[in-house]
Design an enzyme around this catalytic site. Sequence first.
Site, PDB file in Angstrom:
ATOM      1  N   HIS A 113      -0.185   0.094   9.337  1.00 37.61           N
ATOM      2  CA  HIS A 113      -0.118   0.075  10.744  1.00 37.61           C
ATOM      3  C   HIS A 113      -1.169  -0.756  11.315  1.00 37.61           C
ATOM      4  O   HIS A 113      -2.522  -0.617  10.916  1.00 37.61           O
ATOM      5  CB  HIS A 113       0.441   1.080  11.669  1.00 37.61           C
ATOM      6  CG  HIS A 113      -0.756   1.955  11.647  1.00 37.61           C
ATOM      7  ND1 HIS A 113      -1.726   1.946  12.546  1.00 37.61           N
ATOM      8  CD2 HIS A 113      -0.875   3.372  10.696  1.00 37.61           C
ATOM      9  CE1 HIS A 113      -2.739   3.250  11.920  1.00 37.61           C
ATOM     10  NE2 HIS A 113      -1.996   3.972  11.273  1.00 37.61           N
ATOM     11  N   ARG A 170       3.067   4.015  15.884  1.00 36.44           N
ATOM     12  CA  ARG A 170       2.334   2.966  15.590  1.00 36.44           C
ATOM     13  C   ARG A 170       2.775   2.249  14.374  1.00 36.44           C
ATOM     14  O   ARG A 170       2.449   1.153  14.065  1.00 36.44           O
ATOM     15  CB  ARG A 170       0.744   3.352  15.237  1.00 36.44           C
ATOM     16  CG  ARG A 170       0.731   4.594  14.343  1.00 36.44           C
ATOM     17  CD  ARG A 170      -0.556   5.099  14.192  1.00 36.44           C
ATOM     18  NE  ARG A 170      -1.132   6.152  13.175  1.00 36.44           N
ATOM     19  CZ  ARG A 170      -0.727   7.380  13.443  1.00 36.44           C
ATOM     20  NH1 ARG A 170      -0.058   7.956  14.648  1.00 36.44           N
ATOM     21  NH2 ARG A 170      -1.072   8.385  12.427  1.00 36.44           N
TER      22      ARG A 170
END
Length: 258
Positions: free
Chosen positions: A11, A62
């Site tokens: 991420h 995220r």
Amino acid sequence: MSKYKVFLLRHGEGSWNKENRFCSWVDQKLNEDGVKEAQECGRLLKEQGYKFDVVFTSLLSRSIHTAWLLLEAMGQEWVPVSKSWRLNERHYGGLIGLNRTEMALKHGDEQVKLWRRSYDVTPPPMDESHPYFREIFDDRRYSTCDVSKENLPRAESLKDVLERLLPYWNSTVVPEIRCGRTVLISAHGNSCRALLKHLEGISDAAIIHVTLPTGTPILLELDENLRSVKPRQLLGDQAKIQAAIKQVEDQGKAKPSI
């Protein structure tokens, strides 16, 4: 001979990445730089002509937001996204929330490196007195898991991450790959490292040297047995990628290397 292509992605950057804290299962969002990383990743993949058929993420925001932003930048918002706790970041137990540099000053660089990068060293477990225990385990998302909350981890080694990830990989991801679909896994540093260890046959000793920067797509080419046939490719500006890798490695040091 290469038969399948699979993409992994750690991420984009979050606020605790920036603050050099063990984030783990705390649901930190992407920061401004992390949003840009995800968007730039999507633009890069679009420019290179890649198209996804299905995306897999963890239950952490995220990971999910990175996938959304990437797909939006590619004009592929319609691609289905499947979420599982089994792709979550490694559970860092009692280390969650702590600053890595401060821990290195207290315990030494090598101990922090073992906690962060080794295969079978587990950090101290999180107990109910931990300041983030209730935030994590009272979260409604963990009532959707295929195991009870009582059986979710309180701390994990990378070996533990691989053991909880593989059933999902084999039952859910692999069938999509074998059907010829192009798969993106938008996950975390350690869930991606665990999967790389499995697919590339990385030894227990060598995995400590595998570091993944945020927001950098990784292309894997696999044979019919779903094993890597070529070295992993980190896509993008190679000088920037190497600088980002060094930055991640320095996060666990009392004094960054020159």
